[in-house]
Design a protein around this motif. Structure first.
Motif, PDB file in Angstrom:
ATOM      1  N   ARG A 347       0.827  -1.211   0.000  1.00  0.00           N
ATOM      2  CA  ARG A 347       0.000   0.000   0.000  1.00  0.00           C
ATOM      3  C   ARG A 347       0.864   1.265   0.000  1.00  0.00           C
ATOM      4  O   ARG A 347       0.525   2.252  -0.646  1.00  0.00           O
ATOM      5  N   THR A 348       1.996   1.203   0.687  1.00  0.00           N
ATOM      6  CA  THR A 348       2.856   2.380   0.743  1.00  0.00           C
ATOM      7  C   THR A 348       3.518   2.631  -0.609  1.00  0.00           C
ATOM      8  O   THR A 348       3.626   3.766  -1.068  1.00  0.00           O
ATOM      9  N   PHE A 351       0.289   3.429  -3.443  1.00  0.00           N
ATOM     10  CA  PHE A 351      -0.505   4.671  -3.409  1.00  0.00           C
ATOM     11  C   PHE A 351       0.392   5.904  -3.447  1.00  0.00           C
ATOM     12  O   PHE A 351       1.428   5.935  -2.774  1.00  0.00           O
ATOM     13  N   ALA A 353       1.045  10.194  -2.832  1.00  0.00           N
ATOM     14  CA  ALA A 353       0.987  11.007  -1.609  1.00  0.00           C
ATOM     15  C   ALA A 353      -0.423  11.480  -1.265  1.00  0.00           C
ATOM     16  O   ALA A 353      -0.847  11.398  -0.111  1.00  0.00           O
ATOM     17  N   GLN A 356      -2.542   8.632   0.086  1.00  0.00           N
ATOM     18  CA  GLN A 356      -2.137   8.285   1.455  1.00  0.00           C
ATOM     19  C   GLN A 356      -2.627   9.340   2.448  1.00  0.00           C
ATOM     20  O   GLN A 356      -3.118   9.012   3.528  1.00  0.00           O
ATOM     21  N   ARG A 357      -2.502  10.613   2.036  1.00  0.00           N
ATOM     22  CA  ARG A 357      -2.941  11.700   2.913  1.00  0.00           C
ATOM     23  C   ARG A 357      -4.428  11.553   3.234  1.00  0.00           C
ATOM     24  O   ARG A 357      -4.872  11.661   4.361  1.00  0.00           O
ATOM     25  N   ILE A 359      -6.299   8.819   2.979  1.00  0.00           N
ATOM     26  CA  ILE A 359      -6.570   7.604   3.752  1.00  0.00           C
ATOM     27  C   ILE A 359      -6.312   7.883   5.236  1.00  0.00           C
ATOM     28  O   ILE A 359      -7.103   7.499   6.100  1.00  0.00           O
ATOM     29  N   ILE A 360      -5.212   8.576   5.519  1.00  0.00           N
ATOM     30  CA  ILE A 360      -4.888   8.864   6.928  1.00  0.00           C
ATOM     31  C   ILE A 360      -5.918   9.825   7.526  1.00  0.00           C
ATOM     32  O   ILE A 360      -6.430   9.592   8.622  1.00  0.00           O
ATOM     33  N   ASP A 416       1.711  21.636  -3.579  1.00  0.00           N
ATOM     34  CA  ASP A 416       2.292  21.411  -2.255  1.00  0.00           C
ATOM     35  C   ASP A 416       1.408  21.915  -1.128  1.00  0.00           C
ATOM     36  O   ASP A 416       1.791  21.860   0.034  1.00  0.00           O
ATOM     37  N   PRO A 418      -2.251  21.210  -0.051  1.00  0.00           N
ATOM     38  CA  PRO A 418      -3.529  20.519  -0.261  1.00  0.00           C
ATOM     39  C   PRO A 418      -4.751  21.353   0.110  1.00  0.00           C
ATOM     40  O   PRO A 418      -5.744  21.336  -0.619  1.00  0.00           O
TER      41      PRO A 418
END
Lengths: 486, 96
Positions: A347-348, A351, A353, A356-357, A359-360, A416, A418
């Motif tokens: 997954r790391t 996916f 950035a 991942q952002r 998802i977290i 840069d 989001p």
């Protein structure tokens, strides 16, 4: 007129009269892709061989007199809609080699209508983004200015339509992902009512917000594509068993009797570009000249839409994307010897950035101790946003606003940051939260020559009213006839 | 700081992600900014408001319980990164 420059309805008329064949048309589009793809980078996969075969089939049907408005028409499809036997990547490394074993409902419908699929278009990875810069495959450029973003997440589809690299396209819209790139590329894009078009075979991002819809060169083409893809599908339990009208049977006799609401909050939006608000004000004048009455309305909770959306959408995404575990399909890191390590590494590495952002962020909002403060709170605000629309629609038929606060920005400008990127969805998100339909139709150009779109939003299942207003507006203007020089 | 680095690492672990030191720092800053923005929701009075998870009124979507043909093992396994004898292969789960 070059064949690839035709609209769907123009090409269909020529096909019907046998003045051109689908094979000629399809080859013209494939040649066009060949000549401009290096500059635009709209496609992840070009399906030249199968497209030519589909065109041959279409020509055979046409010679037998079997022609529907999409028979033999070369279209493209965003690369998160499953196409049997044709790679579907979601612009993610994790699905780089994924070949669906079945067609999405909308692809079945397109194929049944005789359409020719020329390729799969680029997008933000898993549709998470507003610029297509989050693609794990390539960066698509805006055909009007190759140093600018095409919008997103359906940026490949919008750029391909604007650059005549297909006659129409299917995208998906979770927070503006059809309307915003349509606006930035000067094409027409519609997000239908939630449940109007089946999501079966659409790779899920945020299931309560996702909706498939068309991107097209004009409003009539948009309506033709809506006719082809709308309808009930038992395979999608959120699909609505409501009759589908003929979306093309709109009148072009002006808009008298129609009331258009203009939210007073939208003028107070921070960061609204004066050229965008100027173009929208001119559009209001055109709409009034067409006989519609414009009234001020209020949507007091829309200022919370971005905050609510960026809790709800990542929460749903974190759950939906749990399926990418390196076991059933997609990428797997084969170096790892334990199951958990394999999951983590797959997954790391798989996916990007932004994914991942989110998802977290989503996992955090749903996690124990934070659920009430974030997910529940956002879902309550969602109710208030829906009620705002319900109240507003008591005094108007449609709501008018900009699509995006600025014209297309430069590649790299917001990547840069989001949060700033998220704020560019401010006018489009609330329609997804409320499940209501909306369209972007070209309404002007900035002084730098970049397209500006006008948004019209309607009640649930009132796509036809939106299309009627958009069509009358389009016929009174000529923005849709402009073409970028590439 | 709205979210600490430890919370980012803990949450990433729940989501089965391994973050580099660099990503942890960046995500803590960026997700912190987003959560701070999300806090504007706290100024809305939502007392007694029913949460919405579905924007369209639909009651349960039932269908007849009929046996239909399914995809079949071959197709279901077609995209598997590793497979054998009609099964998905995974790394060893239980170490004896």
């Amino acid at each position: 007129m070059k064949l690839h420059e035709l609209t769907i309805h123009e090409a269909s008329d020529l096909l019907k009269k046998r003045e051109i064949s689908s094979q000629e048309l399809t080859r013209a589009v494939l040649d066009r892709i060949e000549s401009v793809e290096k500059k635009v980078d709209a496609y992840i996969t070009i399906a030249g061989e199968t497209a030519v075969k589909q065109a041959e089939l279409a020509d055979r049907e046409i010679s037998r007199g079997n022609i529907s408005p999409l028979t033999g028409i070369p279209v493209s499809v965003k690369d998160l809609i499953c196409t049997k036997g044709l790679r579907t990547t979601c612009a993610s490394k994790i699905l780089e080699n994924f070949t669906p074993q079945y067609d999405a409902f909308v692809i079945k419908k397109l194929k049944k209508a005789g359409a020719v699929i020329v390729g799969k278009t680029n997008m933000d990875e898993f549709a998470m983004g507003s610029s297509t810069e989050n693609s794990g495959m390539k960066t698509t450029r805006n055909p009007w200015d190759l140093t600018c973003i095409p919008g997103g997440s359906s940026g490949g589809s919008a750029a391909a339509v604007a650059a005549d690299m297909c006659l129409g396209s299917l995208g998906s819209d979770t927070g503006g992902s059809i309307r915003q790139p349509a606006s930035h590329c000067g094409v027409v894009g519609m997000k239908p009512t939630y449940g109007r078009v089946s999501r079966f075979g659409l790779v899920a991002f945020a299931s309560s917000l996702d909706q498939i819809g068309p991107l097209a060169k004009d409003v009539l083409d948009c309506a033709l594509l809506m006719n082809a893809i709308a309808g009930y599908d038992p395979a999608d339990s959120t699909s609505v068993p409501e009759d589908v009208p003929d979306y093309t049977s709109f009148s072009n006799k002006g808009l008298s009797g129609m009331t258009i609401g203009i939210p007073k909050e939208y003028n107070e939006t921070k960061g609204l570009d004066p050229e965008v608000s100027g173009a929208v004000k001119n559009a209001v004048k055109v709409i009034e000249d067409l006989g519609a009455k414009c009234v001020e309305i209020t949507l007091p909770h829309t200022k919370y839409a971005v905050a609510a959306y960026y809790v709800i959408a990542p929460s749903e995404a974190s759950s939906n994307l749990a399926r990418y575990d390196g076991v059933k399909y997609g990428f797997r890191d084969k170096e790892k010897n334990s199951l958990i390590d394999m999951y983590r590494s797959t997954r790391t590495k798989g996916f990007g950035a932004e994914v991942q952002r989110r998802i977290i962020l989503g996992t955090y909002s749903l996690s124990s101790g934070y659920y009430d403060a974030y997910y529940k709170k956002a879902s309550q605000v969602r109710t208030l946003i829906m009620e705002d629309f319900k109240n507003a629609f008591k005094s108007c038929d449609l709501i008018l606003s900009p699509v995006a606060p600025t014209p297309a920005f430069k590649i790299g400008e917001k990547i840069d940051d989001p949060l700033t990127m998220y704020l560019s969805d401010i006018f489009t998100l609330s329609a997804n939260l409320a499940g209501i339909p909306g369209i972007s139709v070209p309404c002007g150009f900035s002084s730098a020559g970049l397209p500006i779109g006008l948004q019209l939003i309607g009640r649930h299942f009132e796509e036809k009213k939106i299309l009627t207003a958009a069509y009358n507006f389009e016929q009174a203007t000529d923005f849709h006839k402009q073409k970028p020089e590439i | 700081m709205k979210i600490t680095k430890d919370e980012v690492v803990y949450t990433a672990d729940l989501a089965r992600l391994d973050l580099s030191e660099n990503s942890i720092n960046r995500f803590a800053d960026q997700i912190g900014d987003i959560l701070e923005y999300v806090d504007t929701l706290n100024s809305v009075d939502t007392e007694g408001i029913t949460p919405t998870s579905h924007a369209i009124f639909l009651s349960n979507a039932f269908r007849e319980d009929e046996v239909k043909e399914s995809m079949g093992a071959d197709k279901a396994l077609a995209n598997a990164p590793e497979k054998e004898d009609g099964n998905f292969i995974v790394p060893k789960v239980i170490n004896l």
